[in-house]
Design an enzyme around this catalytic site. Structure first.
Site, PDB file in Angstrom:
ATOM      1  CE1 TYR A 109       6.971  -5.044 -10.425  1.00 14.99           C
ATOM      2  CE2 TYR A 109       5.903  -5.092  -7.995  1.00 14.99           C
ATOM      3  CZ  TYR A 109       5.766  -5.055  -9.468  1.00 14.99           C
ATOM      4  OH  TYR A 109       4.525  -4.784 -10.059  1.00 14.99           O
ATOM      5  N   GLY A 152      -0.471   0.633  -5.200  1.00 18.53           N
ATOM      6  CA  GLY A 152      -2.001   0.175  -4.769  1.00 18.53           C
ATOM      7  C   GLY A 152      -2.879   0.575  -5.888  1.00 18.53           C
ATOM      8  CB  CYS A 188      -1.139  -0.032   1.120  1.00 21.19           C
ATOM      9  SG  CYS A 188      -2.086  -1.344   1.328  1.00 21.19           S
ATOM     10  CG  ASN A 234       3.182   0.100   3.245  1.00 21.16           C
ATOM     11  OD1 ASN A 234       4.154   0.758   3.028  1.00 21.16           O
ATOM     12  ND2 ASN A 234       2.619  -0.931   2.766  1.00 21.16           N
ATOM     13  N   GLY A 235       1.987  -2.221   5.411  1.00 23.65           N
ATOM     14  CA  GLY A 235       2.704  -3.218   6.017  1.00 23.65           C
ATOM     15  C   GLY A 235       1.732  -4.348   6.558  1.00 23.65           C
TER      16      GLY A 235
HETATM   17  P1  AMP Z   1       5.127 -13.969 -12.552  1.00 26.70           P
HETATM   18  O1  AMP Z   1       6.618 -14.581 -12.504  1.00 26.70           O
HETATM   19  O2  AMP Z   1       4.372 -14.260 -13.860  1.00 26.70           O
HETATM   20  O3  AMP Z   1       4.390 -14.329 -11.323  1.00 26.70           O
HETATM   21  O4  AMP Z   1       5.355 -12.388 -12.617  1.00 26.70           O
HETATM   22  C1  AMP Z   1       6.498 -11.760 -12.639  1.00 26.70           C
HETATM   23  C2  AMP Z   1       6.205 -10.210 -13.002  1.00 26.70           C
HETATM   24  O5  AMP Z   1       5.379  -9.760 -11.983  1.00 26.70           O
HETATM   25  C3  AMP Z   1       7.509  -9.447 -12.917  1.00 26.70           C
HETATM   26  O6  AMP Z   1       7.411  -8.790 -14.227  1.00 26.70           O
HETATM   27  C4  AMP Z   1       7.378  -8.561 -11.896  1.00 26.70           C
HETATM   28  O7  AMP Z   1       7.783  -7.294 -12.379  1.00 26.70           O
HETATM   29  C5  AMP Z   1       5.923  -8.496 -11.339  1.00 26.70           C
HETATM   30  N1  AMP Z   1       5.960  -8.645 -10.091  1.00 26.70           N
HETATM   31  C6  AMP Z   1       6.778  -8.895  -9.018  1.00 26.70           C
HETATM   32  N2  AMP Z   1       6.405  -8.967  -7.984  1.00 26.70           N
HETATM   33  C7  AMP Z   1       5.138  -8.400  -7.909  1.00 26.70           C
HETATM   34  C8  AMP Z   1       4.043  -8.327  -7.055  1.00 26.70           C
HETATM   35  N3  AMP Z   1       4.130  -8.293  -5.722  1.00 26.70           N
HETATM   36  N4  AMP Z   1       3.000  -7.740  -7.299  1.00 26.70           N
HETATM   37  C9  AMP Z   1       2.673  -7.411  -8.849  1.00 26.70           C
HETATM   38  N5  AMP Z   1       3.620  -7.550  -9.595  1.00 26.70           N
HETATM   39  C10 AMP Z   1       4.842  -8.419  -9.399  1.00 26.70           C
END
Ligand code: AMP
Length: 463
Positions: free
Chosen positions: A253, A28, A2, A102-103
């Site tokens: 990320y 979010g 968040c 957040n957390g």
């Molecule tokens: P996948 O391996 O298909 O589960 O998705 C990996 C992709 O999702 C990568 O391109 C990341 O940039 C993105 N990603 C990694 N962690 C998250 C997260 N917690 N929420 C949304 N997207 C994520």
């Protein structure tokens, strides 16, 4: 995950928090909420969807005031339903209070059960409600704490709340006449303080101060509690310091690349991850293609070290929203294709290194590899600028279950085969550690499976 934003002492606080939380939209997208105080009352507006679409002019007219807090939600605990949007507002023994958080707390269930057995009511299924439900339930004033006379009533109640909750919190409380910011003693999530002349600002990331042309003042320290009111700002450290556990995934990320969090420029850290990935690699290739947007910064570092051209072989559609139409089997890749389109002008006949920030379930990578091949790539080499994700996060990042994490089920070669790439490489954990100045101050449980804090009722391997 968040995002939180707060302002104290501003004419039209509602406008400041609107723009501030808009700048944190990446943290979010499920819902947004604002709470504003005019020093007599607190008003709240909460809506599902994106900030710009959800919050209308009339909503801002309805919550005018001088201080405020805001939240964008991405559910990691509790139902995704609208009733869990924040700020949460409650009448407490200290008056009307709103909170944004957040957390994730790791002792939500036992603590809620304890309070319910004492007759305390809960109206939400989110752990964040504990910050309000516990207010007025007890008092605690740790020895040696000197406090300002105007904090006499507030601090013992507040310190009691913080002594009972365990886990990750970067949170903001809005009282009618003051704002309180707190960061958990392990410092899992970021929280920063900014200023604009006489106005105090708080945000999950520094990029939210930029939009207001405000100054990033400093980061709250782990365990710090800041109280701001008409008398000014006071800082307290009610608890002994603990081992720090800042979330390394924020740098990999989650945070925006232009943000400053955990005493680091995210861009520099992320670019370095790409550089180190390149030092560990010798694959022959013609071109480096980032997966936008998350793979872009590490791809810049990677391409520079390898001396290879960086090209936009995948183009992102920025207008993608949520699709309510379930694709048919024939259209099963449509969700990824709505977001990313391969660029044949770059890819045709080329040996491509494709760089992404992380690989979680592997489904995105699989679709990207087949997309690149369909657009004419001769070879596809997948490079991931972080180590394999092997542990779910209990401290506020939305990760799938342990079983769904592909690196828990498959060896490297099997994953390569699953995603259909010619080769696959990850950044090593040692290299990731070398990106930050003091790796021992970071939580890397998602990559190492070593958890710094136990979830009550769950068996975890501890550090
Ligand atoms: P996948 O391996 O298909 O589960 O998705 C990996 C992709 O999702 C990568 O391109 C990341 O940039 C993105 N990603 C990694 N962690 C998250 C997260 N917690 N929420 C949304 N997207 C994520």
């Amino acid at each position: 995950m968040c995002g939180v934003f707060g302002v104290f002492n501003a004419l039209h606080a509602e406008k400041y928090i609107f723009y501030g939380i808009y700048a944190l939209q990446h943290r979010g997208q499920e819902g947004v909420g604002l709470a504003v105080s005019d020093f007599e009352d607190i008003k709240v507006v909460k809506k599902p969807g994106l900030v710009l679409e959800a919050i209308k002019k009339e909503d801002l007219e309805a919550v005018k005031g001088y201080s405020g807090i805001a939240h964008v939600r991405y559910s990691t605990a509790g139902d995704a339903g609208d009733q869990n949007f924040q700020p949460i507002l409650r009448e407490t023994p200290l008056g009307k209070v709103a909170v944004v958080h957040n957390g994730n707390l790791v002792n939500y269930l036992p603590l809620r059960a304890e309070l319910e057995s004492k007759g305390v009511s809960f109206f939400h299924t989110s752990d964040s409600e504990l910050f309000l439900a516990l207010l007025g339930q007890g008092e605690l004033l740790p020895e040696g704490i000197q406090f300002h006379p105007s904090d006499r009533e507030l601090l013992p109640a507040l310190f009691y709340v913080l002594s009972r909750v365990k886990g990750a919190y970067s949170l903001l409380y809005l009282f009618k006449d003051r704002l309180v910011a707190a960061r958990d003693p392990m410092g899992f999530r970021p929280l920063l303080l900014g200023r604009l002349r006489e106005t105090f600002l708080f945000a999950s990331e520094s990029c939210a101060f930029d939009i207001l042309q405000a100054e990033t003042w400093r980061e709250l320290k782990p365990g710090e509690v800041l109280v701001v009111d008409a008398q000014g700002m006071r800082s307290y450290f009610p608890f002994r310091s603990e081992k720090k556990s800042m979330c390394i995934f924020e740098l990999v990320y989650f945070s925006k690349p232009e943000s400053f969090v955990f005493d680091s420029w995210v861009y520099r850290a992320r670019r370095r991850m790409g550089e180190l990935l390149a030092y560990e690699d010798d694959v022959s290739a013609d071109v480096v293609v980032p997966v936008p947007d998350s793979g872009l910064v590490p791809a810049i570092g990677y391409a520079q070290v390898r001396g290879l051209p960086l090209e936009l072989g995948l183009i992102r559609n920025h207008y993608v929203g949520r699709s309510f139409i379930e694709p048919t089997q024939e259209l099963r890749d449509v969700k990824v294709l709505m977001k990313l389109n391969p660029n044949r002008a770059v890819l045709e006949g080329k040996r491509v290194v494709v760089v992404d920030d992380s690989l979680v379930r592997g489904t995105t990578s699989k679709k990207i590899v087949s997309m690149l091949r369909r657009a004419g790539a001769k070879e596809v080499h997948m490079r991931i600028a972080s180590p394999p994700v092997i542990g779910p996060c209990y401290y506020g990042i939305d990760t799938p279950t342990r079983e769904e994490l592909i690196a828990n089920r498959m060896e490297l070669e099997e994953i390569r085969e699953f995603i259909g790439a010619d080769s696959l490489r990850y950044l090593s954990l040692e290299s990731l550690h070398s990106v930050v100045e003091s790796p021992q101050d970071f939580c890397d449980a998602c990559f190492s499976n070593c958890y710094p804090l136990e979830v009550e009722g769950t068996a975890l391997r501890m550090r």
